[in-house]
Design an enzyme around this catalytic site. Structure first.
Site, PDB file in Angstrom:
ATOM      1  N   TYR A 174      -9.833   4.280   2.556  1.00 40.04           N
ATOM      2  CA  TYR A 174     -10.367   3.059   3.170  1.00 40.04           C
ATOM      3  C   TYR A 174     -11.901   2.968   3.149  1.00 40.04           C
ATOM      4  O   TYR A 174     -12.447   1.905   2.848  1.00 40.04           O
ATOM      5  CB  TYR A 174      -9.812   2.865   4.594  1.00 40.04           C
ATOM      6  CG  TYR A 174      -8.473   2.165   4.566  1.00 40.04           C
ATOM      7  CD1 TYR A 174      -8.378   0.787   4.742  1.00 40.04           C
ATOM      8  CD2 TYR A 174      -7.307   2.878   4.297  1.00 40.04           C
ATOM      9  CE1 TYR A 174      -7.160   0.141   4.678  1.00 40.04           C
ATOM     10  CE2 TYR A 174      -6.071   2.233   4.236  1.00 40.04           C
ATOM     11  CZ  TYR A 174      -6.007   0.871   4.425  1.00 40.04           C
ATOM     12  OH  TYR A 174      -4.804   0.230   4.345  1.00 40.04           O
ATOM     13  N   GLU A 204       0.536   1.842   8.155  1.00 41.00           N
ATOM     14  CA  GLU A 204       0.955   2.608   6.980  1.00 41.00           C
ATOM     15  C   GLU A 204       1.388   4.021   7.376  1.00 41.00           C
ATOM     16  O   GLU A 204       2.355   4.560   6.836  1.00 41.00           O
ATOM     17  CB  GLU A 204      -0.183   2.626   5.945  1.00 41.00           C
ATOM     18  CG  GLU A 204      -0.366   1.243   5.315  1.00 41.00           C
ATOM     19  CD  GLU A 204      -1.718   1.017   4.612  1.00 41.00           C
ATOM     20  OE1 GLU A 204      -2.415   1.997   4.328  1.00 41.00           O
ATOM     21  OE2 GLU A 204      -2.042  -0.156   4.373  1.00 41.00           O
ATOM     22  N   HIS A 239       0.821  -1.218   0.000  1.00 36.33           N
ATOM     23  CA  HIS A 239       0.000   0.000   0.000  1.00 36.33           C
ATOM     24  C   HIS A 239       0.847   1.258   0.000  1.00 36.33           C
ATOM     25  O   HIS A 239       0.548   2.208  -0.724  1.00 36.33           O
ATOM     26  CB  HIS A 239      -0.925   0.008   1.225  1.00 36.33           C
ATOM     27  CG  HIS A 239      -2.110  -0.896   1.076  1.00 36.33           C
ATOM     28  ND1 HIS A 239      -2.943  -1.210   2.122  1.00 36.33           N
ATOM     29  CD2 HIS A 239      -2.606  -1.550  -0.009  1.00 36.33           C
ATOM     30  CE1 HIS A 239      -3.895  -2.010   1.686  1.00 36.33           C
ATOM     31  NE2 HIS A 239      -3.713  -2.245   0.402  1.00 36.33           N
TER      32      HIS A 239
HETATM   33  C1  HEM Z   1      -8.726  -3.677   4.875  1.00 31.83           C
HETATM   34  C2  HEM Z   1      -8.533  -3.192   3.660  1.00 31.83           C
HETATM   35  C3  HEM Z   1      -7.587  -3.745   2.621  1.00 31.83           C
HETATM   36  C4  HEM Z   1      -7.089  -5.012   2.421  1.00 31.83           C
HETATM   37  C5  HEM Z   1      -7.376  -6.288   3.205  1.00 31.83           C
HETATM   38  C6  HEM Z   1      -6.231  -4.947   1.260  1.00 31.83           C
HETATM   39  C7  HEM Z   1      -5.509  -6.014   0.738  1.00 31.83           C
HETATM   40  C8  HEM Z   1      -4.559  -5.928  -0.243  1.00 31.83           C
HETATM   41  C9  HEM Z   1      -3.705  -7.009  -0.690  1.00 31.83           C
HETATM   42  C10 HEM Z   1      -3.738  -8.425  -0.157  1.00 31.83           C
HETATM   43  C11 HEM Z   1      -2.900  -6.536  -1.648  1.00 31.83           C
HETATM   44  C12 HEM Z   1      -1.839  -7.309  -2.433  1.00 31.83           C
HETATM   45  C13 HEM Z   1      -0.529  -7.168  -1.703  1.00 31.83           C
HETATM   46  C14 HEM Z   1       0.576  -7.926  -2.348  1.00 31.83           C
HETATM   47  O1  HEM Z   1       0.350  -8.835  -3.129  1.00 31.83           O
HETATM   48  O2  HEM Z   1       1.734  -7.595  -2.042  1.00 31.83           O
HETATM   49  C15 HEM Z   1      -3.225  -5.150  -1.820  1.00 31.83           C
HETATM   50  C16 HEM Z   1      -2.621  -4.324  -2.727  1.00 31.83           C
HETATM   51  C17 HEM Z   1      -3.107  -3.082  -3.066  1.00 31.83           C
HETATM   52  N1  HEM Z   1      -4.111  -2.405  -2.419  1.00 31.83           N
HETATM   53 FE1  HEM Z   1      -5.134  -3.036  -0.808  1.00 31.83          FE
HETATM   54  N2  HEM Z   1      -6.212  -3.678   0.787  1.00 31.83           N
HETATM   55  C18 HEM Z   1      -7.027  -2.905   1.574  1.00 31.83           C
HETATM   56  C19 HEM Z   1      -7.289  -1.562   1.422  1.00 31.83           C
HETATM   57  C20 HEM Z   1      -6.898  -0.807   0.340  1.00 31.83           C
HETATM   58  C21 HEM Z   1      -7.253   0.571   0.103  1.00 31.83           C
HETATM   59  C22 HEM Z   1      -8.096   1.447   1.018  1.00 31.83           C
HETATM   60  C23 HEM Z   1      -6.704   0.949  -1.086  1.00 31.83           C
HETATM   61  C24 HEM Z   1      -6.868   2.301  -1.737  1.00 31.83           C
HETATM   62  C25 HEM Z   1      -7.260   2.477  -2.976  1.00 31.83           C
HETATM   63  C26 HEM Z   1      -5.964  -0.207  -1.587  1.00 31.83           C
HETATM   64  C27 HEM Z   1      -5.232  -0.242  -2.742  1.00 31.83           C
HETATM   65  C28 HEM Z   1      -4.317  -1.221  -3.080  1.00 31.83           C
HETATM   66  C29 HEM Z   1      -3.413  -1.121  -4.214  1.00 31.83           C
HETATM   67  C30 HEM Z   1      -3.338   0.030  -5.202  1.00 31.83           C
HETATM   68  C31 HEM Z   1      -2.629  -2.288  -4.208  1.00 31.83           C
HETATM   69  C32 HEM Z   1      -1.546  -2.665  -5.195  1.00 31.83           C
HETATM   70  C33 HEM Z   1      -2.256  -3.240  -6.394  1.00 31.83           C
HETATM   71  C34 HEM Z   1      -1.417  -3.450  -7.630  1.00 31.83           C
HETATM   72  O3  HEM Z   1      -0.186  -3.522  -7.541  1.00 31.83           O
HETATM   73  O4  HEM Z   1      -2.039  -3.563  -8.677  1.00 31.83           O
HETATM   74  N3  HEM Z   1      -6.120  -1.237  -0.694  1.00 31.83           N
HETATM   75  N4  HEM Z   1      -4.228  -4.805  -0.955  1.00 31.83           N
END
Ligand code: HEM
Length: 146
Positions: free
Chosen positions: A94, A136, A84
């Site tokens: 969020y 974060e 993130h």
């Molecule tokens: C409790 C809330 C959330 C959970 C459980 C979650 C979970 C995850 C997970 C598992 C990943 C992949 C990490 C990896 O493979 O290294 C990820 C990546 C990401 N998350 Fe979240 N996330 C949450 C909230 C958010 C929020 C609020 C945003 C804002 C827009 C966000 C945006 C992203 C982005 C942009 C990525 C990278 C995606 C990419 O590389 O294409 N997430 N998140």
């Protein structure tokens, strides 16, 4: 999060395992449709081939499955926070993600998504957000201090 809500989240696991990828695909489509400004944050090729959907579905299921043992998720949560921070996720994003995640669960589970189920998942999401946001924040502060 109430014990009753934890039980509800756990009881929806079998259905989520069946529909996990459908939920996350719906989630991305609806959220990015309503918030195109977030589109550039997500890796386009990962979205196209479904990798992103599988990763998020996996995280949701792991979280729900370990809701009584959050310590087991320690390194996974840390990894999510680091991803993130790399893409500059902000605390005020969020609620947006939470809203579309719940809408997606509702759309895919249909009648099984009772108000209690949605409320329980809202509480579960809030609990994870309350872990990720300060983590974060600390990483941003450490980077700024460097
Ligand atoms: C409790 C809330 C959330 C959970 C459980 C979650 C979970 C995850 C997970 C598992 C990943 C992949 C990490 C990896 O493979 O290294 C990820 C990546 C990401 N998350 Fe979240 N996330 C949450 C909230 C958010 C929020 C609020 C945003 C804002 C827009 C966000 C945006 C992203 C982005 C942009 C990525 C990278 C995606 C990419 O590389 O294409 N997430 N998140």
């Amino acid at each position: 999060m109430l014990d009753q809500q934890k039980k509800i989240v756990q009881s929806t696991l079998p259905a989520l395992k069946v529909h996990g990828e459908e939920i996350t695909r719906y989630f991305y489509q609806e959220m990015l449709g309503a918030h195109p400004e977030l589109r550039s944050m997500f890796n386009a090729s990962d979205q196209a081939d479904g990798t992103q959907a599988k990763r998020l579905a996996g995280a949701i299921l792991a979280y729900a499955g370990n809701i009584d043992r959050l310590d087991l998720l320690g390194s996974a949560v840390n990894q999510i926070a680091r991803s993130h921070v790399r893409v500059h996720v902000q605390a005020d994003q969020y609620p947006i993600v939470g809203k579309y995640l719940l809408l997606a669960i509702k759309a895919v589970l249909g009648d099984a998504a009772t108000p209690e189920v949605i409320e329980a998942w809202g509480a579960a999401y809030a609990q994870l957000a309350d872990i990720l946001i300060p983590m974060e924040k600390g990483m941003y502060a450490a980077a700024a201090a460097d």
